[in-house]
Structure formats: C-alpha cells, structure tokens
Design a protein around this motif. Structure first.
Motif, short mmCIF file in Angstrom:
data_model
loop_
_atom_site.label_atom_id
_atom_site.label_comp_id
_atom_site.label_asym_id
_atom_site.label_seq_id
_atom_site.Cartn_x
_atom_site.Cartn_y
_atom_site.Cartn_z
N SER A 87 133.74 54.29 78.15
CA SER A 87 134.10 53.18 77.27
C SER A 87 132.85 52.44 76.80
O SER A 87 131.85 52.37 77.52
N LYS A 88 132.94 51.93 75.57
CA LYS A 88 131.86 51.18 74.96
C LYS A 88 132.43 49.91 74.36
O LYS A 88 133.57 49.88 73.92
N VAL A 89 131.61 48.86 74.33
CA VAL A 89 132.00 47.59 73.71
C VAL A 89 131.51 47.62 72.27
O VAL A 89 130.33 47.86 72.01
N LEU A 90 132.43 47.41 71.33
CA LEU A 90 132.10 47.40 69.91
C LEU A 90 131.66 46.00 69.48
O LEU A 90 131.87 45.04 70.22
N PRO A 91 131.07 45.88 68.30
CA PRO A 91 130.59 44.56 67.85
C PRO A 91 131.65 43.46 67.87
O PRO A 91 131.34 42.30 68.13
N ASN B 115 142.03 48.39 80.61
CA ASN B 115 142.22 48.40 82.07
C ASN B 115 143.59 48.95 82.44
O ASN B 115 143.73 49.68 83.43
N LYS B 116 144.61 48.64 81.65
CA LYS B 116 145.95 49.18 81.91
C LYS B 116 145.97 50.70 81.75
O LYS B 116 146.60 51.41 82.54
N THR C 67 143.38 52.82 82.11
CA THR C 67 142.67 53.48 83.21
C THR C 67 143.44 53.37 84.52
O THR C 67 143.43 54.31 85.31
N GLU C 68 144.14 52.25 84.73
CA GLU C 68 144.98 52.13 85.92
C GLU C 68 146.10 53.16 85.91
O GLU C 68 146.43 53.76 86.94
N LYS C 69 146.69 53.37 84.74
CA LYS C 69 147.77 54.36 84.61
C LYS C 69 147.26 55.76 84.95
O LYS C 69 147.91 56.50 85.70
N PHE C 70 146.10 56.12 84.43
CA PHE C 70 145.55 57.44 84.73
C PHE C 70 145.21 57.56 86.21
O PHE C 70 145.42 58.61 86.81
N GLU C 71 144.70 56.50 86.81
CA GLU C 71 144.41 56.53 88.24
C GLU C 71 145.69 56.74 89.04
O GLU C 71 145.74 57.58 89.94
N GLN C 72 146.74 55.99 88.69
CA GLN C 72 148.03 56.09 89.40
C GLN C 72 148.65 57.48 89.26
O GLN C 72 149.15 58.04 90.23
#
Length: 99
Positions: free
Chosen positions: A35-39, A70-71, A73-78
């Motif tokens: 993941s990257k933060v955009l302007p 975050n939701k 990535t949490e879903k993929f982790e679960q």
C-alpha cells in the motif's frame, strides 16, 4: 515460512509515500499486501499471491480510506492466513525513488 532473505524492492513515485508492505504464508504460496499513500491521503493498495514458479495472482486492488484498507487486510488475514496459523508480517523493502 516467508523468505526473509529475499529482497523486496518498491518503486516510489515522487507524489506518493510508501504506507505498508506485509506478507503471510499459505499452502499455495505467499500472500502479499502493498500500500502507498497518495497525495490526497487515500491509500492505493494491491493484494496478491506469489505461487511456486513465480506465478502471481492478483487478489484485490483499489484506492480507499485508511479505515477501509485496514478492513480489507483484516478480511484477508481472517479468511486466508489465520486458517493456516499465520498472520500478516510487515516487510521492510528497499525503496527506489523515481524522479
């Protein structure tokens, strides 16, 4: 186990900032999240699986708020990592800044 000696390189554009790189083992390969933060402070992300033989399968990508990322990535982790006794592990990549 995640190949800790494998170097990870990330290309960073001038107008973006690296947010996070994570990985987790599954029987089929390694699931990675970048993941990257955009302007505008939104998060651009890709989640993919590296399979044996260097095959890459894109599992998800998008642009969202930090909360929604975050939701995801949490879903993929679960769903993908925890059933195999694994969690996301943060990776510290080598950053290549594109000018």
């Amino acid at each position: 186990m995640i190949q800790r000696r494998q170097k990870h390189y990330i290309i960073q554009e001038p107008d973006e900032e690296l947010h996070q790189v994570m990985a987790g083992d599954v029987p089929q390969g390694i699931v990675k999240a970048l993941s990257k933060v955009l302007p505008d402070k939104s998060i651009a992300y890709k989640i993919f699986m590296e399979k044996e033989g260097q095959q890459i399968e894109l599992l998800a990508e998008g642009v969202s708020s930090l909360e929604d990322y975050n939701k995801v990535t949490e879903k993929f982790e679960q769903e993908m990592l925890l059933p195999h006794g694994n969690r996301w592990q943060e990776i510290k990549p080598e950053i290549i800044v594109r000018e």
